[in-house]
Design a protein around this motif. Structure first.
Motif, PDB file in Angstrom:
ATOM      1  N   ASP A 395       0.872  -1.125  -0.089  1.00 28.92           N
ATOM      2  CA  ASP A 395      -0.050  -0.075   0.065  1.00 28.92           C
ATOM      3  C   ASP A 395       0.959   1.394   0.000  1.00 28.92           C
ATOM      4  OD1 ASP A 395      -1.654   2.027   0.456  1.00 28.92           O
ATOM      5  OD2 ASP A 395      -2.700   1.219   2.148  1.00 28.92           O
ATOM      6  N   LEU A 396       1.104   1.860  -1.062  1.00 30.19           N
ATOM      7  CA  LEU A 396       1.989   3.008  -1.230  1.00 30.19           C
ATOM      8  C   LEU A 396       1.533   4.298  -0.937  1.00 30.19           C
ATOM      9  CD1 LEU A 396       3.704   2.478  -4.684  1.00 30.19           C
ATOM     10  CD2 LEU A 396       4.759   2.070  -2.274  1.00 30.19           C
ATOM     11  N   GLY A 397       0.036   4.133  -0.458  1.00 30.43           N
ATOM     12  CA  GLY A 397      -0.576   5.308   0.023  1.00 30.43           C
ATOM     13  C   GLY A 397      -0.420   5.614   1.650  1.00 30.43           C
ATOM     14  N   THR A 398       0.245   4.528   2.391  1.00 35.28           N
ATOM     15  CA  THR A 398       0.603   4.465   3.763  1.00 35.28           C
ATOM     16  C   THR A 398       2.068   4.449   4.216  1.00 35.28           C
ATOM     17  OG1 THR A 398       0.319   2.185   3.927  1.00 35.28           O
ATOM     18  CG2 THR A 398      -1.813   3.437   4.294  1.00 35.28           C
ATOM     19  N   VAL A 399       2.976   4.524   3.314  1.00 35.54           N
ATOM     20  CA  VAL A 399       4.412   4.453   3.595  1.00 35.54           C
ATOM     21  C   VAL A 399       4.998   5.942   3.405  1.00 35.54           C
ATOM     22  CG1 VAL A 399       4.354   2.069   2.866  1.00 35.54           C
ATOM     23  CG2 VAL A 399       4.922   3.950   1.181  1.00 35.54           C
ATOM     24  N   ASP A 400       6.076   5.814   4.038  1.00 36.43           N
ATOM     25  CA  ASP A 400       7.153   6.813   4.250  1.00 36.43           C
ATOM     26  C   ASP A 400       8.444   6.611   3.454  1.00 36.43           C
ATOM     27  OD1 ASP A 400       8.565   9.210   4.521  1.00 36.43           O
ATOM     28  OD2 ASP A 400       8.753   9.143   6.780  1.00 36.43           O
ATOM     29  N   LEU A 401       8.294   6.829   2.365  1.00 40.84           N
ATOM     30  CA  LEU A 401       9.511   6.575   1.504  1.00 40.84           C
ATOM     31  C   LEU A 401      10.587   7.465   1.573  1.00 40.84           C
ATOM     32  CD1 LEU A 401       7.843   5.681  -1.852  1.00 40.84           C
ATOM     33  CD2 LEU A 401       8.595   4.406   0.129  1.00 40.84           C
ATOM     34  N   ALA A 402      10.619   8.574   2.453  1.00 35.09           N
ATOM     35  CA  ALA A 402      11.875   9.407   2.636  1.00 35.09           C
ATOM     36  C   ALA A 402      12.950   8.678   3.216  1.00 35.09           C
ATOM     37  CB  ALA A 402      11.331  10.709   3.434  1.00 35.09           C
ATOM     38  N   GLY A 403      12.608   7.638   4.073  1.00 37.88           N
ATOM     39  CA  GLY A 403      13.802   6.994   4.676  1.00 37.88           C
ATOM     40  C   GLY A 403      13.853   5.587   4.171  1.00 37.88           C
TER      41      GLY A 403
END
Length: 491
Positions: A395-403
């Motif tokens: 679910d790419l709507g709920t992840v934080d990809l900055a880290g």
């Protein structure tokens, strides 16, 4: 984003998103990607496959729409895209994100269109980012399937179509038609061709121009299926064994561009940390490869998996670069011997050195459970199985990809004939997501300088770097100047 109307919603997002909607950090990653892709094109030009591509294209009809880099020859739009994309993939020296190698289309299609039609620097970066975001999500949706990485060549159908649709100013409906037409015949490379021949060189080269043509047909009024991605007989369910429709969540909020990574060496990203370790040990301890008794590499499942897939196509001294790009033994051995891993190590002359193959036979590769655990901990796709039935979720709507970290870790131990041994380990490859922004910027600048030094004078090289780093301030004429700066009369 619900599963319903995914294709239409993607098209609307592509048609409506503005440059101001994109975070500054994403724009900076797009600049890194441009330098990395252009460097890969230059390196590919000197490869054996690249020379064959160049020779073949010169027999095709002439044109003046766009430029074949780095020779500077003017060609029809689709031919120039094909040639540049082939060179950028020739040595597997490109960038990658989760989940796809999008730069072959997101950068090179946009560059060719910028020459033919005219695109400001801001619009270039916008279009490039839109293609990256959608292409990566298409790959992520079918990550559980028979293909991986470069084999997702269908993403360049979408990248070519969406970049062209945006340059042409198509509205959401026409953009949706372009996407429907482009993905109407998704490409599925066959494993023997990918691992055992030069066909890999042509994967993006034969799809990105088709995506461009699909958008041109859509602009003229041709209709595409408006649910080509999500339909029960559409792309995702046809190419994925377990469709992950959550890949299409978070458009405009979660940026896959945060996962962009840039290769320091030609070849599969899954061997990069092993090579980082080898080169660090060689330089730190002045290792003489002739006195190496054995080398042990402990790595994660993806490294072992790609090495195993390439193994049936190895032909010793007659192996092709497209096979060796995935082979841990050869890469470790030649890096130990030459104290580098560059395009030179994939030349026919270098591959035929029996001494390298003798050392490669003393390289063993095993699963490192700790590295595998780290990779699983950081994975975006997670098991949610119950009752003995394994299911997967994204679910790419709920992840934080900055880290996000490109966790392809490796441990390397070099045992010497005199009883000494040297060890190193690394989790995230140099240039990979998870390294510092400053390090990755230095990485792509150095890569560009390294791979263009044979074709560009220093002043042109530095001017090109400066133009890319300030591309958001460039007008259409300056974007065209970038192409000229990347070409040389000597190429």
């Amino acid at each position: 984003m619900s599963n319903a109307r995914v294709t239409e919603r993607i098209a609307a997002w592509v048609a409506q998103t503005r440059f101001e909607d994109i975070p500054r950090r994403v724009i900076e990653e797009a600049k890194n990607q441009i330098l990395s892709v252009l460097a890969a094109v230059h390196a590919g030009h000197f490869s054996e496959a690249g020379k064959v591509v160049t020779k073949a294209l010169r027999d095709w009809p002439a044109g003046k729409d766009a430029t074949f880099i780095p020779t500077g020859e003017r060609m029809p739009l689709h031919t120039a895209i094909m040639g540049n994309a082939a060179l950028s993939m020739a040595l597997d020296y490109d960038d990658y994100l989760f989940a796809g190698h999008t730069g072959h289309s997101s950068v090179l299609v946009t560059l060719a269109l910028a020459e033919k039609i005219g695109v400001s620097g801001k619009d270039f970066l916008l279009i490039q980012t839109l293609a990256n975001e959608v292409g990566g999500r298409l790959g992520a949706a079918v990550v559980l399937g028979p293909h991986n990485g470069q084999q997702w060549s269908f993403i360049h159908l979408a990248g070519g179509a969406l970049a062209t649709a945006r340059v042409l100013g198509l509205d959401a409906a026409r953009t949706c038609a372009a996407l429907g037409l482009a993905l109407g015949q998704p490409t599925c490379p066959l494993r023997p061709a990918f691992f055992g021949s030069d066909a890999k060189v042509l994967l993006a080269a034969m799809t990105a121009p088709t995506g461009v043509q699909a958008a041109q047909f859509a602009a003229a009024g041709l209709q595409g299926f408006d649910a080509i991605i999500e339909h029960e007989d559409g792309l995702v369910r046809s190419l994925g064994t377990q469709p992950l429709m959550g890949a299409f969540e978070g458009l405009g909020r979660v940026w896959l561009s945060d996962t962009l990574s840039f290769k320091n060496y030609p070849g599969c990203a899954y061997i990069d940390t092993a090579i980082d370790c080898v080169l660090a040990l060689v330089r730190q301890h002045n290792i003489d490869a002739r006195k190496v008794k054995s080398v042990h590499v402990g790595a994660g499942p993806l490294t072992l998996g790609m090495d195993a897939l390439a193994a049936p196509y190895l032909r010793g001294v007659d192996s092709l670069p497209s096979t060796l790009n995935f082979t841990v033994g050869y890469n470790v051995a030649v890096a130990l011997s030459d104290r580098e891993l560059t395009a030179r190590q994939f030349s026919r002359e270098r591959i035929r050195d029996a001494a390298v193959w003798e050392l490669a036979r003393r390289v063993t590769v095993d699963l490192d459970e700790a590295m595998a655990d780290r990779m699983r901990e950081r994975a975006l796709v997670r098991s949610v199985g119950e009752g003995g039935e394994e299911r997967w979720q994204l679910d790419l709507g709920t992840v934080d990809l900055a880290g996000f970290k490109a966790s392809f870790g490796a441990r390397v131990r070099v045992d010497m004939e005199d009883g000494k041994h040297f060890e190193a380990e690394q989790e995230v490859p140099f240039g990979g997501a998870g390294r510092s922004a400053d390090e990755r910027r230095r990485s792509v600048e150095e890569k560009f300088r390294r791979e263009t030094r044979y074709t560009l004078r220093k002043e042109k090289m530095e001017r090109a770097i400066d133009l890319v780093l300030h591309l958001d301030q460039a007008n259409a004429a300056q974007v065209r100047e970038l192409v000229r700066l990347c070409c040389s009369e000597r190429a």
